[in-house]
Design an enzyme around this catalytic site. Structure first.
Site, PDB file in Angstrom:
ATOM      1  N   LEU A 280      -2.199  -6.362   0.468  1.00 55.22           N
ATOM      2  CA  LEU A 280      -1.073  -6.418   1.739  1.00 55.22           C
ATOM      3  C   LEU A 280      -2.085  -6.589   2.969  1.00 55.22           C
ATOM      4  CD1 LEU A 280       1.140  -3.270   1.233  1.00 55.22           C
ATOM      5  CD2 LEU A 280       1.160  -5.577   0.058  1.00 55.22           C
TER       6      LEU A 280
ATOM      7  N   ASN B 230      -7.155   0.186  -5.251  1.00 59.65           N
ATOM      8  CA  ASN B 230      -8.496   0.674  -4.432  1.00 59.65           C
ATOM      9  C   ASN B 230      -7.698   1.619  -3.313  1.00 59.65           C
ATOM     10  OD1 ASN B 230      -7.661  -1.541  -3.226  1.00 59.65           O
ATOM     11  ND2 ASN B 230      -9.453  -1.754  -2.269  1.00 59.65           N
ATOM     12  N   GLU B 231      -6.566   1.758  -3.306  1.00 55.81           N
ATOM     13  CA  GLU B 231      -5.887   2.386  -2.103  1.00 55.81           C
ATOM     14  C   GLU B 231      -6.343   3.800  -1.655  1.00 55.81           C
ATOM     15  OE1 GLU B 231      -4.222   0.646  -4.367  1.00 55.81           O
ATOM     16  OE2 GLU B 231      -2.754  -0.510  -3.374  1.00 55.81           O
TER      17      GLU B 231
HETATM   18  C1  LIG Z   1       4.513   6.378   2.272  1.00 57.95           C
HETATM   19  C2  LIG Z   1       3.009   6.230   2.433  1.00 57.95           C
HETATM   20  C3  LIG Z   1       2.807   5.045   3.249  1.00 57.95           C
HETATM   21  C4  LIG Z   1       1.480   4.976   3.860  1.00 57.95           C
HETATM   22  C5  LIG Z   1       1.221   3.684   4.263  1.00 57.95           C
HETATM   23  C6  LIG Z   1       0.308   2.981   3.523  1.00 57.95           C
HETATM   24  C7  LIG Z   1       0.671   1.612   3.445  1.00 57.95           C
HETATM   25  C8  LIG Z   1       0.954   1.195   1.851  1.00 57.95           C
HETATM   26  C9  LIG Z   1       0.351   1.722   0.960  1.00 57.95           C
HETATM   27  C10 LIG Z   1      -0.394   1.434  -0.195  1.00 57.95           C
HETATM   28  C11 LIG Z   1      -0.105   0.000  -0.621  1.00 57.95           C
HETATM   29  C12 LIG Z   1      -1.317  -0.947  -0.145  1.00 57.95           C
HETATM   30  C13 LIG Z   1      -1.670  -2.056  -0.692  1.00 57.95           C
HETATM   31  C14 LIG Z   1      -2.637  -2.995  -0.007  1.00 57.95           C
HETATM   32  O1  LIG Z   1      -2.688  -3.985  -0.496  1.00 57.95           O
HETATM   33  S1  LIG Z   1      -3.692  -2.532   1.167  1.00 57.95           S
HETATM   34  C15 LIG Z   1      -4.771  -3.540   1.571  1.00 57.95           C
HETATM   35  C16 LIG Z   1      -6.202  -3.616   0.467  1.00 57.95           C
HETATM   36  N1  LIG Z   1      -6.877  -4.640   0.268  1.00 57.95           N
HETATM   37  C17 LIG Z   1      -8.285  -4.460   0.397  1.00 57.95           C
HETATM   38  O2  LIG Z   1      -8.625  -3.344   0.236  1.00 57.95           O
HETATM   39  C18 LIG Z   1      -8.955  -5.960   0.387  1.00 57.95           C
HETATM   40  C19 LIG Z   1     -10.040  -5.824   1.497  1.00 57.95           C
HETATM   41  N2  LIG Z   1     -10.682  -6.997   1.488  1.00 57.95           N
HETATM   42  C20 LIG Z   1     -11.881  -7.442   0.612  1.00 57.95           C
HETATM   43  O3  LIG Z   1     -12.173  -6.434  -0.190  1.00 57.95           O
HETATM   44  C21 LIG Z   1     -12.321  -8.631   0.687  1.00 57.95           C
HETATM   45  O4  LIG Z   1     -11.891  -9.192   1.889  1.00 57.95           O
HETATM   46  C22 LIG Z   1     -12.186  -9.806  -0.331  1.00 57.95           C
HETATM   47  C23 LIG Z   1     -12.765  -8.959  -1.719  1.00 57.95           C
HETATM   48  C24 LIG Z   1     -10.804  -9.899  -0.564  1.00 57.95           C
HETATM   49  C25 LIG Z   1     -12.978 -11.079  -0.128  1.00 57.95           C
HETATM   50  O5  LIG Z   1     -14.147 -10.859   0.261  1.00 57.95           O
HETATM   51  P1  LIG Z   1     -14.792 -12.171   1.045  1.00 57.95           P
HETATM   52  O6  LIG Z   1     -14.582 -13.164   0.553  1.00 57.95           O
HETATM   53  O7  LIG Z   1     -16.421 -11.605   1.352  1.00 57.95           O
HETATM   54  O8  LIG Z   1     -14.055 -12.073   2.480  1.00 57.95           O
HETATM   55  P2  LIG Z   1     -14.223 -11.152   3.794  1.00 57.95           P
HETATM   56  O9  LIG Z   1     -14.390  -9.553   3.473  1.00 57.95           O
HETATM   57  O10 LIG Z   1     -15.317 -11.505   4.599  1.00 57.95           O
HETATM   58  O11 LIG Z   1     -12.814 -11.281   4.727  1.00 57.95           O
HETATM   59  C26 LIG Z   1     -12.530 -12.745   5.389  1.00 57.95           C
HETATM   60  C27 LIG Z   1     -11.503 -12.158   6.214  1.00 57.95           C
HETATM   61  O12 LIG Z   1     -10.295 -11.815   5.673  1.00 57.95           O
HETATM   62  C28 LIG Z   1     -10.011 -10.540   6.266  1.00 57.95           C
HETATM   63  N3  LIG Z   1      -9.280  -9.788   5.314  1.00 57.95           N
HETATM   64  C29 LIG Z   1      -9.695  -9.342   4.080  1.00 57.95           C
HETATM   65  N4  LIG Z   1      -8.707  -8.620   3.573  1.00 57.95           N
HETATM   66  C30 LIG Z   1      -7.598  -8.489   4.224  1.00 57.95           C
HETATM   67  C31 LIG Z   1      -6.385  -7.979   3.979  1.00 57.95           C
HETATM   68  N5  LIG Z   1      -5.915  -7.287   2.990  1.00 57.95           N
HETATM   69  N6  LIG Z   1      -5.494  -8.052   5.196  1.00 57.95           N
HETATM   70  C32 LIG Z   1      -5.921  -8.872   6.222  1.00 57.95           C
HETATM   71  N7  LIG Z   1      -6.997  -9.412   6.414  1.00 57.95           N
HETATM   72  C33 LIG Z   1      -8.029  -9.370   5.646  1.00 57.95           C
HETATM   73  C34 LIG Z   1     -11.441  -9.989   6.648  1.00 57.95           C
HETATM   74  O13 LIG Z   1     -11.086  -8.921   7.666  1.00 57.95           O
HETATM   75  C35 LIG Z   1     -12.024 -11.087   7.370  1.00 57.95           C
HETATM   76  O14 LIG Z   1     -11.650 -11.603   8.572  1.00 57.95           O
HETATM   77  P3  LIG Z   1     -12.613 -11.903   9.670  1.00 57.95           P
HETATM   78  O15 LIG Z   1     -13.398 -10.871   9.664  1.00 57.95           O
HETATM   79  O16 LIG Z   1     -11.615 -12.257  10.811  1.00 57.95           O
HETATM   80  O17 LIG Z   1     -13.213 -13.203   9.169  1.00 57.95           O
END
Ligand SMILES: CCCCCCCC/C=C\C/C=C/C(=O)SCCNC(=O)CCNC(=O)[C@H](O)C(C)(C)COP(=O)(O)OP(=O)(O)OC[C@H]1O[C@@H](n2cnc3c(N)ncnc32)[C@H](O)[C@@H]1OP(=O)(O)O
Length: 290
Positions: A114, A183-184
Site C-alpha cells: 500500500l 510485515n505489518e
Molecule cells: C483497522 C486498523 C487499520 C490501521 C491502519 C493501517 C492501514 C492498513 C493496515 C495494514 C495493511 C497495510 C499494508 C501495506 O502494504 S503497508 C506498506 C508496507 N510496505 C512496506 O513496508 C515496504 C516499504 N518499502 C520497502 O521495503 C522498499 O522500498 C522496497 C523493498 C519495496 C524497495 O527497496 P528499494 O529498491 O531499495 O527502494 P527504496 O526503499 O529506496 O524506495 C524508493 C522510493 O519508494 C518509496 N517507497 C517505498 N515503499 C513505499 C510505499 N509502500 N509507499 C510509498 N512509497 C514507498 C521510498 O520512500 C522511496 O522514496 P524516495 O525516498 O522519495 O525516493
C-alpha cells in the site's frame, strides 16, 4: 458511515467512467476455449495500457500478462488500485481471456504494498475511498474466474504479498536480495483479517502465526519452504515457467476449475457483501504519526 458511503460512490464513479460494469455481485462462468468472432481475421495480440499498468493479451492462448509499471516501487496508490480493477475487469469481460500472469516491469520490486503517502495527511473521505479500493482489489483478484499466476520478479512486502497470495499460483525469482511477507507488525500496524486469512490459506496456521506476529519478510528459499511461493526459478526462466504453469491450469475445463475455485474461496464473499469498517482518520494518524 456517511464518509464510507460517499467513498463507495466515488470509487464506483471512477470505475464507471472507465466503462467497466460495477460492481459484479456473482462469479461469471466463461467459455472453455478462447473464441474469436466468426468472419474476422484473428488478431493474435491485444494490448492496453495506462500510466500504472500494461496489459497484453495473447488471444491464441487466452493468456494475458499484466505488468506493473509505476515507479519507483509499484506502490498501491488509489490511482494504481483503480487502474488495476479496471484492467482486471476488462480482461474478465473479454471472452478471449482465460488466464492472467501478473508481474512487474520495475527492476527488483514486484510491489512495495500500500502506498504509505495515501495514509497520511488526507481527509476521512479519502481514507474511506482508499480503503474501499484496497478491498475491491482483493475481492476482484481473489474471486477472479481467470487462472491467475503471480510471476514475482522482486520484493513483495505487505500489500504486494497480498496480490501474490490472491493468485492461484506463485513463482518467484531466486535472488538473495528479494523478500516477501506480511510485515505489518514490524510497521506497528495490524494486517486486516482478510490479509491474514489469505496468508493462512497458503502457509497454514502455525507458520502464519509466527510470521505475522513477527512481521517477517522471508527470503525466497524460506518462502518456498513454507509454501508462501510455489516455485522458485532463475530470472531468465520466469516467463517460460509462468507460461508452462498457465498451460497446465488451462488444460482443465473452465467450468469445473472455476466452480472449484469459487468453492475453495467462498469466504471472500463475506467481505464482498459487507465491507468492514474503514480505518478512522485518527487511527491512520496514530499509526503513521502524520
Ligand atoms: C483497522 C486498523 C487499520 C490501521 C491502519 C493501517 C492501514 C492498513 C493496515 C495494514 C495493511 C497495510 C499494508 C501495506 O502494504 S503497508 C506498506 C508496507 N510496505 C512496506 O513496508 C515496504 C516499504 N518499502 C520497502 O521495503 C522498499 O522500498 C522496497 C523493498 C519495496 C524497495 O527497496 P528499494 O529498491 O531499495 O527502494 P527504496 O526503499 O529506496 O524506495 C524508493 C522510493 O519508494 C518509496 N517507497 C517505498 N515503499 C513505499 C510505499 N509502500 N509507499 C510509498 N512509497 C514507498 C521510498 O520512500 C522511496 O522514496 P524516495 O525516498 O522519495 O525516493
Amino acid at each position: 458511515m456517511a464518509a464510507v458511503a460517499a467513498a463507495a460512490g466515488t470509487f464506483a464513479r471512477r470505475m464507471a467512467r472507465s466503462g467497466v460494469l460495477f460492481p459484479r455481485s456473482s462469479p461469471q462462468v466463461w467459455p472453455q476455449a478462447a473464441r474469436q468472432p466468426p468472419g474476422l481475421l484473428p488478431a493474435q495480440r491485444r494490448a492496453f495500457s495506462n500510466n500504472k499498468i500494461l496489459v497484453e493479451l495473447d488471444t491464441s492462448s487466452g493468456v494475458a500478462t499484466m505488468k506493473f509499471k509505476s515507479p519507483p516501487v509499484n506502490s498501491l496508490s488509489l490511482d494504481f488500485l483503480t487502474e488495476f480493477c479496471i484492467s482486471l475487469e476488462k480482461l474478465e469481460n473479454d471472452r478471449a481471456c482465460r488466464g492472467l500472469i501478473i508481474t512487474s516491469a520495475i527492476p527488483r520490486v514486484f510491489s512495495s504494498g500500500l502506498d504509505i503517502t495515501e495514509m497520511c495527511g488526507k481527509s476521512t473521505e479519502h481514507y474511506a475511498e482508499f480503503w474501499r479500493a484496497v478491498q475491491e482489489m482483493w475481492i476482484r483478484l481473489y474471486g477472479s474466474n481467470l487462472v491467475t499466476v503471480a510471476a514475482i520478479n522482486g520484493s513483495s512486502p505487505a500489500g504486494g504479498c497480498l496480490i501474490a497470495l490472491s493468485c492461484d499460483y506463485r513463482i518467484m525469482v531466486e535472488n538473495p536480495k528479494y523478500v516477501i511477507g506480511l510485515n505489518e507488525a514490524q510497521l506497528g500496524i495490524v494486517a486486516p483479517f482478510w490479509f491474514k486469512d489469505t496468508f493462512v490459506n497458503a502457509v497454514g496456521h502455525r507458520a502464519a502465526e509466527r510470521s505475522l506476529q513477527l512481521g517477517l519478510l522471508h527470503s525466497v528459499p524460506e518462502a518456498h519452504r513454507m509454501g508462501l511461493v510455489d516455485e522458485v526459478v532463475p530470472e531468465e526462466k520466469l516467463q517460460e515457467k509462468a507460461v508452462a504453469v498457465m498451460a497446465q491450469w488451462l488444460a482443465l475445463p473452465d467450468h469445473a476449475r472455476q466452480l472449484t475455485k469459487s468453492m475453495m474461496r467462498k469466504t471472500f464473499r463475506t467481505l464482498s457483501s459487507s465491507h468492514p469498517k474503514t480505518p478512522s482518520r485518527s487511527h491512520f494518524q496514530r499509526t503513521w504519526r502524520c
